[in-house]
Every structure is written in structure tokens, then in C-alpha cells.
Design a protein around this motif. Structure first.
Motif, PDB file in Angstrom:
ATOM      1  N   ARG A  44     -21.903 -53.046 -45.007  1.00  0.00           N
ATOM      2  CA  ARG A  44     -23.027 -53.080 -45.944  1.00  0.00           C
ATOM      3  C   ARG A  44     -23.353 -51.678 -46.448  1.00  0.00           C
ATOM      4  O   ARG A  44     -23.678 -51.494 -47.628  1.00  0.00           O
ATOM      5  CB  ARG A  44     -24.252 -53.695 -45.261  1.00  0.00           C
ATOM      6  CG  ARG A  44     -24.171 -55.213 -45.197  1.00  0.00           C
ATOM      7  CD  ARG A  44     -25.052 -55.808 -44.131  1.00  0.00           C
ATOM      8  NE  ARG A  44     -26.448 -55.415 -44.214  1.00  0.00           N
ATOM      9  CZ  ARG A  44     -27.349 -55.731 -43.287  1.00  0.00           C
ATOM     10  NH1 ARG A  44     -26.980 -56.410 -42.211  1.00  0.00           N
ATOM     11  NH2 ARG A  44     -28.598 -55.386 -43.430  1.00  0.00           N
ATOM     12  N   ILE A  45     -23.254 -50.696 -45.580  1.00  0.00           N
ATOM     13  CA  ILE A  45     -23.522 -49.316 -45.990  1.00  0.00           C
ATOM     14  C   ILE A  45     -22.492 -48.856 -47.013  1.00  0.00           C
ATOM     15  O   ILE A  45     -22.829 -48.251 -48.033  1.00  0.00           O
ATOM     16  CB  ILE A  45     -23.524 -48.379 -44.754  1.00  0.00           C
ATOM     17  CG1 ILE A  45     -24.725 -48.675 -43.858  1.00  0.00           C
ATOM     18  CG2 ILE A  45     -23.535 -46.913 -45.190  1.00  0.00           C
ATOM     19  CD1 ILE A  45     -24.635 -48.045 -42.478  1.00  0.00           C
ATOM     20  N   HIS A  71     -22.958 -44.319 -37.922  1.00  0.00           N
ATOM     21  CA  HIS A  71     -21.614 -44.664 -38.380  1.00  0.00           C
ATOM     22  C   HIS A  71     -20.897 -43.499 -39.063  1.00  0.00           C
ATOM     23  O   HIS A  71     -19.671 -43.421 -39.015  1.00  0.00           O
ATOM     24  CB  HIS A  71     -21.689 -45.838 -39.362  1.00  0.00           C
ATOM     25  CG  HIS A  71     -22.041 -47.136 -38.718  1.00  0.00           C
ATOM     26  ND1 HIS A  71     -21.130 -47.891 -38.016  1.00  0.00           N
ATOM     27  CD2 HIS A  71     -23.220 -47.823 -38.654  1.00  0.00           C
ATOM     28  CE1 HIS A  71     -21.718 -48.991 -37.555  1.00  0.00           C
ATOM     29  NE2 HIS A  71     -22.980 -48.972 -37.930  1.00  0.00           N
ATOM     30  N   THR A 130     -29.166 -45.712 -38.820  1.00  0.00           N
ATOM     31  CA  THR A 130     -27.960 -46.536 -38.754  1.00  0.00           C
ATOM     32  C   THR A 130     -26.829 -45.887 -39.532  1.00  0.00           C
ATOM     33  O   THR A 130     -25.663 -45.936 -39.116  1.00  0.00           O
ATOM     34  CB  THR A 130     -28.249 -47.943 -39.323  1.00  0.00           C
ATOM     35  OG1 THR A 130     -29.318 -48.531 -38.581  1.00  0.00           O
ATOM     36  CG2 THR A 130     -27.025 -48.833 -39.216  1.00  0.00           C
ATOM     37  N   VAL A 156     -30.686 -51.238 -44.101  1.00  0.00           N
ATOM     38  CA  VAL A 156     -30.635 -50.634 -42.763  1.00  0.00           C
ATOM     39  C   VAL A 156     -31.507 -49.378 -42.768  1.00  0.00           C
ATOM     40  O   VAL A 156     -31.943 -48.909 -43.817  1.00  0.00           O
ATOM     41  CB  VAL A 156     -29.191 -50.251 -42.354  1.00  0.00           C
ATOM     42  CG1 VAL A 156     -28.290 -51.472 -42.358  1.00  0.00           C
ATOM     43  CG2 VAL A 156     -28.626 -49.171 -43.269  1.00  0.00           C
ATOM     44  N   ASP A 165     -22.022 -57.099 -35.366  1.00  0.00           N
ATOM     45  CA  ASP A 165     -23.206 -56.639 -36.082  1.00  0.00           C
ATOM     46  C   ASP A 165     -23.008 -55.216 -36.587  1.00  0.00           C
ATOM     47  O   ASP A 165     -23.367 -54.888 -37.725  1.00  0.00           O
ATOM     48  CB  ASP A 165     -24.440 -56.680 -35.170  1.00  0.00           C
ATOM     49  CG  ASP A 165     -24.912 -58.101 -34.891  1.00  0.00           C
ATOM     50  OD1 ASP A 165     -24.445 -59.019 -35.589  1.00  0.00           O
ATOM     51  OD2 ASP A 165     -25.728 -58.281 -33.977  1.00  0.00           O
ATOM     52  N   ALA A 166     -22.429 -54.388 -35.740  1.00  0.00           N
ATOM     53  CA  ALA A 166     -22.189 -53.003 -36.134  1.00  0.00           C
ATOM     54  C   ALA A 166     -21.201 -52.935 -37.289  1.00  0.00           C
ATOM     55  O   ALA A 166     -21.372 -52.150 -38.230  1.00  0.00           O
ATOM     56  CB  ALA A 166     -21.671 -52.198 -34.943  1.00  0.00           C
ATOM     57  N   ARG A 199     -20.673 -55.275 -39.542  1.00  0.00           N
ATOM     58  CA  ARG A 199     -21.355 -55.754 -40.751  1.00  0.00           C
ATOM     59  C   ARG A 199     -22.246 -54.666 -41.338  1.00  0.00           C
ATOM     60  O   ARG A 199     -22.296 -54.475 -42.554  1.00  0.00           O
ATOM     61  CB  ARG A 199     -22.164 -57.017 -40.443  1.00  0.00           C
ATOM     62  CG  ARG A 199     -21.319 -58.286 -40.363  1.00  0.00           C
ATOM     63  CD  ARG A 199     -22.195 -59.521 -40.416  1.00  0.00           C
ATOM     64  NE  ARG A 199     -23.058 -59.617 -39.246  1.00  0.00           N
ATOM     65  CZ  ARG A 199     -22.705 -60.225 -38.113  1.00  0.00           C
ATOM     66  NH1 ARG A 199     -21.498 -60.762 -38.003  1.00  0.00           N
ATOM     67  NH2 ARG A 199     -23.537 -60.294 -37.104  1.00  0.00           N
ATOM     68  N   ASN A 200     -22.962 -53.957 -40.462  1.00  0.00           N
ATOM     69  CA  ASN A 200     -23.818 -52.868 -40.940  1.00  0.00           C
ATOM     70  C   ASN A 200     -22.993 -51.787 -41.631  1.00  0.00           C
ATOM     71  O   ASN A 200     -23.376 -51.276 -42.693  1.00  0.00           O
ATOM     72  CB  ASN A 200     -24.598 -52.247 -39.784  1.00  0.00           C
ATOM     73  CG  ASN A 200     -25.800 -53.081 -39.379  1.00  0.00           C
ATOM     74  OD1 ASN A 200     -26.286 -53.898 -40.160  1.00  0.00           O
ATOM     75  ND2 ASN A 200     -26.276 -52.887 -38.167  1.00  0.00           N
ATOM     76  N   ARG A 201     -21.859 -51.455 -41.042  1.00  0.00           N
ATOM     77  CA  ARG A 201     -20.991 -50.431 -41.623  1.00  0.00           C
ATOM     78  C   ARG A 201     -20.487 -50.875 -43.004  1.00  0.00           C
ATOM     79  O   ARG A 201     -20.498 -50.104 -43.958  1.00  0.00           O
ATOM     80  CB  ARG A 201     -19.811 -50.172 -40.678  1.00  0.00           C
ATOM     81  CG  ARG A 201     -18.872 -49.052 -41.112  1.00  0.00           C
ATOM     82  CD  ARG A 201     -17.737 -48.926 -40.106  1.00  0.00           C
ATOM     83  NE  ARG A 201     -16.816 -47.862 -40.468  1.00  0.00           N
ATOM     84  CZ  ARG A 201     -16.950 -46.597 -40.099  1.00  0.00           C
ATOM     85  NH1 ARG A 201     -17.991 -46.229 -39.355  1.00  0.00           N
ATOM     86  NH2 ARG A 201     -16.072 -45.683 -40.456  1.00  0.00           N
TER      87      ARG A 201
END
Length: 216
Positions: free
Chosen positions: A25-26, A60, A56, A52, A18-19, A21-23
Motif C-alpha cells: 500500500r505504501i 519498511h 509504518t 498507515v 499484514d506487513a 500488505r502495508n508495504r
């Protein structure tokens, strides 16, 4: 106790995924926003585009400069991937070059000069490594096309990348609502001008990516 341990262990990979994927996406959102509006767009907009919260982003990346550094790495690495894939998978050298040019546009290479001019450390080892990989990949593509007599001999990697960067930047204002359609159309015109035999002599000398880094 054992069940709790197993549950914790099974949860850890999911959280890491999940982390990650968030990174990603950012970074993707930042790349898109920078191409559209420049590198100084508020982080709030990047967070909104990525889906996000602002917190978040800061989990990162310590600051805007670190985020932009990673966006630059992602753009250059993605374009290098495209160069290597095109060379390996296309039988015809100029078809490989054509595929690369259009794929580089889809990788949003128009952000590259904006990113590198925003105070990044151009001598950072990560940036040097990916720049060298990109340069080698594009040089191999162009070299193969020159050997086959398909590409004019008076251009270098830097020439190609400057043209790509210029042709993939959105025009000022908001009138070109479907800019991508124009990008690929104009890239095709540009590619026609690269084919040998050349119809004119270019002024100046061909340049490399390294030359571009050190020019004022």
C-alpha cells in the motif's frame, strides 16, 4: 504450552501478510503521489494516502530514497509483466503492442523518469535486472510486430518508452480532473502513428532503454 505455541505460529503468517500488505500500500500510494505531485512530496501525504502511520513507512524503508527505489522497481516490474503477458496472450502482434501500451499507462509509467532522476543509483543490480527484463519484453513485442510488417522499423524500445512516459504524465495544474480519459485517447492516436507503412521519416536514430540511461 503447546496451545500457546500453536497460537503463536498461526499468528505469525497473518502478521507477515499484514506487513506485506502495508508495504504494498505504501509503494502504490507513493507511486500515485509522485505521478501527481513529484518525488519530493511529504512522506506524511504518502502515509495518509496509504492509510498507515509515518512510523509504518520507516519500519519498511529507511529513508525516502529507499522508498523511491522500491517504487521504481515496482513500476518497472509491473510494466515488464504487462509486456510479457501481452505477447503470450494476444494472437496479433500489433494488438499485443496496443494492449501493452494502454496497460503500461495504467501501471503509472509516467512516474518512471521522475523516479530515476531523483538521485537513485541507476547501476543498482536490482534496477539493472528489472530494466533488462523490461527492455527484453518490449523488444520482443516490437520485434514481432516489425516481423509481421505491422510496426514501422525506425523506432526502438527507448522511443516507445519516452513517448509513453511523456503521454502519461499529468499536465501542470489541476484543470484536467479526469486525466486518465485523455491518456488513453492520446495513446491511441500515438499507436496509429506507429503502424507501418510509415508516412514520414523520423529524424535521428532509434534508441534503447540503455541508451536513455547514459544520455546526459
Amino acid at each position: 504450552m503447546a496451545a500457546d505455541t500453536m497460537t503463536a505460529k498461526s499468528a505469525q503468517p497473518r502478521l507477515r501478510a499484514d506487513a506485506l500488505r502495508n508495504r504494498e500500500r505504501i509503494v502504490v500510494a507513493a507511486r500515485e503521489v509522485i505521478v501527481e505531485s513529484g518525488a519530493h512530496i511529504p512522506l506524511d501525504e504518502i502515509a495518509r494516502r496509504a492509510g498507515v502511520g509515518n512510523a509504518t513507512i520507516y519500519r519498511h524503508f529507511t529513508d525516502r530514497r529507499e522508498l523511491i527505489h522500491h517504487v521504481a522497481l515496482a513500476v518497472m516490474s509491473g510494466v515488464a509483466d504487462q509486456a510479457e503477458s501481452a505477447l503470450a496472450e494476444e494472437a496479433d502482434s500489433f494488438s499485443a503492442l496496443r494492449r501493452f501500451v494502454h496497460a503500461a499507462a495504467d501501471e503509472r509509467i509516467g512516474a518512471l523518469c521522475l523516479l530515476l532522476s531523483d538521485g537513485l543509483d541507476k547501476e543498482h543490480p536490482d534496477l539493472i535486472a528489472v530494466r533488462d527484463r523490461l527492455s527484453a519484453g518490449v523488444e520482443a513485442l516490437m520485434g514481432a510486430a516489425k516481423v509481421e510488417g505491422r510496426l514501422r522499423t525506425d523506432i526502438g524500445v527507448g522511443d516507445l518508452m519516452v513517448a509513453l512516459n511523456q503521454l502519461t504524465r499529468p499536465l501542470p495544474g489541476s484543470f484536467c480532473v479526469d486525466f486518465d480519459a485523455f491518456v488513453h485517447r492520446h495513446l491511441q492516436l500515438f499507436l496509429d502513428g506507429l503502424q507501418a507503412p510509415a508516412r514520414s521519416e523520423l529524424p535521428g536514430e532509434s534508441v534503447t532503454l540503455e541508451d536513455l540511461q547514459h544520455r546526459p
